[in-house]
Write a protein that holds these residues in place. Structure first.
Motif, PDB file in Angstrom:
ATOM      1  N   GLN A  97      50.543  57.231  55.733  1.00 49.78           N
ATOM      2  CA  GLN A  97      50.069  58.115  54.679  1.00 49.78           C
ATOM      3  C   GLN A  97      48.956  59.040  55.156  1.00 49.78           C
ATOM      4  O   GLN A  97      48.710  60.074  54.555  1.00 49.78           O
ATOM      5  CB  GLN A  97      49.563  57.297  53.481  1.00 49.78           C
ATOM      6  N   GLN A  98      48.276  58.662  56.213  1.00 51.67           N
ATOM      7  CA  GLN A  98      47.281  59.536  56.818  1.00 51.67           C
ATOM      8  C   GLN A  98      47.195  59.229  58.299  1.00 51.67           C
ATOM      9  O   GLN A  98      47.592  58.165  58.734  1.00 51.67           O
ATOM     10  CB  GLN A  98      45.914  59.376  56.149  1.00 51.67           C
ATOM     11  N   SER A 127      60.556  64.132  49.397  1.00 56.61           N
ATOM     12  CA  SER A 127      59.133  63.792  49.314  1.00 56.61           C
ATOM     13  C   SER A 127      58.942  62.487  48.565  1.00 56.61           C
ATOM     14  O   SER A 127      59.674  62.186  47.614  1.00 56.61           O
ATOM     15  CB  SER A 127      58.355  64.892  48.584  1.00 56.61           C
ATOM     16  N   ARG A 129      55.255  60.126  47.520  1.00 59.15           N
ATOM     17  CA  ARG A 129      53.792  60.098  47.614  1.00 59.15           C
ATOM     18  C   ARG A 129      53.343  61.379  48.313  1.00 59.15           C
ATOM     19  O   ARG A 129      53.698  62.453  47.892  1.00 59.15           O
ATOM     20  CB  ARG A 129      53.303  58.842  48.308  1.00 59.15           C
ATOM     21  N   ASN A 130      52.555  61.246  49.379  1.00 58.62           N
ATOM     22  CA  ASN A 130      52.094  62.468  50.044  1.00 58.62           C
ATOM     23  C   ASN A 130      52.840  62.744  51.348  1.00 58.62           C
ATOM     24  O   ASN A 130      52.352  63.474  52.197  1.00 58.62           O
ATOM     25  CB  ASN A 130      50.577  62.423  50.286  1.00 58.62           C
ATOM     26  N   THR A 132      56.324  64.295  53.129  1.00 60.42           N
ATOM     27  CA  THR A 132      57.491  65.155  52.948  1.00 60.42           C
ATOM     28  C   THR A 132      58.186  65.308  54.288  1.00 60.42           C
ATOM     29  O   THR A 132      57.532  65.488  55.313  1.00 60.42           O
ATOM     30  CB  THR A 132      57.078  66.544  52.416  1.00 60.42           C
ATOM     31  N   ASN A 144      52.271  64.455  56.286  1.00 64.38           N
ATOM     32  CA  ASN A 144      51.581  63.987  55.092  1.00 64.38           C
ATOM     33  C   ASN A 144      50.641  65.076  54.599  1.00 64.38           C
ATOM     34  O   ASN A 144      50.090  65.838  55.381  1.00 64.38           O
ATOM     35  CB  ASN A 144      50.853  62.661  55.361  1.00 64.38           C
ATOM     36  N   SER A 145      50.499  65.146  53.305  1.00 63.33           N
ATOM     37  CA  SER A 145      49.651  66.184  52.721  1.00 63.33           C
ATOM     38  C   SER A 145      48.195  65.752  52.630  1.00 63.33           C
ATOM     39  O   SER A 145      47.345  66.548  52.257  1.00 63.33           O
ATOM     40  CB  SER A 145      50.170  66.584  51.338  1.00 63.33           C
ATOM     41  N   PHE A 146      47.890  64.515  52.985  1.00 62.09           N
ATOM     42  CA  PHE A 146      46.503  64.056  52.930  1.00 62.09           C
ATOM     43  C   PHE A 146      45.655  64.749  53.980  1.00 62.09           C
ATOM     44  O   PHE A 146      44.627  65.324  53.684  1.00 62.09           O
ATOM     45  CB  PHE A 146      46.420  62.536  53.100  1.00 62.09           C
TER      46      PHE A 146
END
Length: 180
Positions: A97-98, A127, A129-130, A132, A144-146
């Motif tokens: 996720q990050q 996608s 959560r964060n 894609t 991840n968009s984080f």
């Protein structure tokens, strides 16, 4: 007189670039990696169409018969198979996720499915959560968009997208304005 002739010959040789060894130039730097996809420009798919293993994963196949998945429990993501032009001939890449993903070699697939999952069609993205992932039919990218980390799978060179990559909102400060 001899000195004048000698100086004229040396001057002519230097001017013509002959007679003296030249400075060897270094090999040109390697070409830059291919540009990453704009994941937001791709058409979103319905994740439930890609649910596998009792909904534990959203799994999908991308060009090159590479199996990819996003875990619905942890949000971790990755791909395994014949990754094109991967560092050290890696056959798998995983991310969370990050933070940046990691390319690796493994003697077993990351995901065990009865066959290849549903194919993610060119020009589409999935996608959860964060995270894609998307493909244009040649290049596949997950991120991840984080913090903007992710990876690109491309015949021109597969590579990691570092944290705070330039795909994020460009504030001119060189960092993600939403991460600490």
């Amino acid at each position: 007189m001899r000195m004048t002739i000698l100086m004229a010959l040396v001057g002519a040789a230097v001017g013509a670039g002959i007679g003296f060894p030249g400075v060897a130039s270094a090999d040109p730097p390697p070409p830059p990696p291919p540009p990453p996809l704009n994941l937001n420009a791709l058409t979103p798919v319905k994740p439930s169409d890609f649910a596998m293993q009792n909904g534990e994963y959203y799994a999908f196949a991308v060009p090159g018969d590479i199996a990819c998945a996003i875990s619905r429990r942890s949000g971790n993501y990755g791909c395994s198979g014949p990754l094109p032009a991967a560092p050290d001939a890696a056959n798998a890449v995983t991310g969370a996720q990050q933070g940046p993903p990691t390319f690796m070699n493994d003697n077993r697939p990351l995901f065990v499915f009865d066959g290849l999952p549903n194919r993610l069609l060119p020009g589409s993205r999935i996608s959860f959560r964060n995270v894609t992932c998307g493909t244009d039919g040649t290049v596949t990218m997950c991120g991840n968009s984080f913090d903007g980390a992710g990876f690109v799978l491309s015949p021109g060179g597969s590579h990691v997208l570092d944290v705070n990559n330039p795909l994020l909102l460009n504030t001119g400060e060189g960092r993600n304005p939403y991460a600490n």
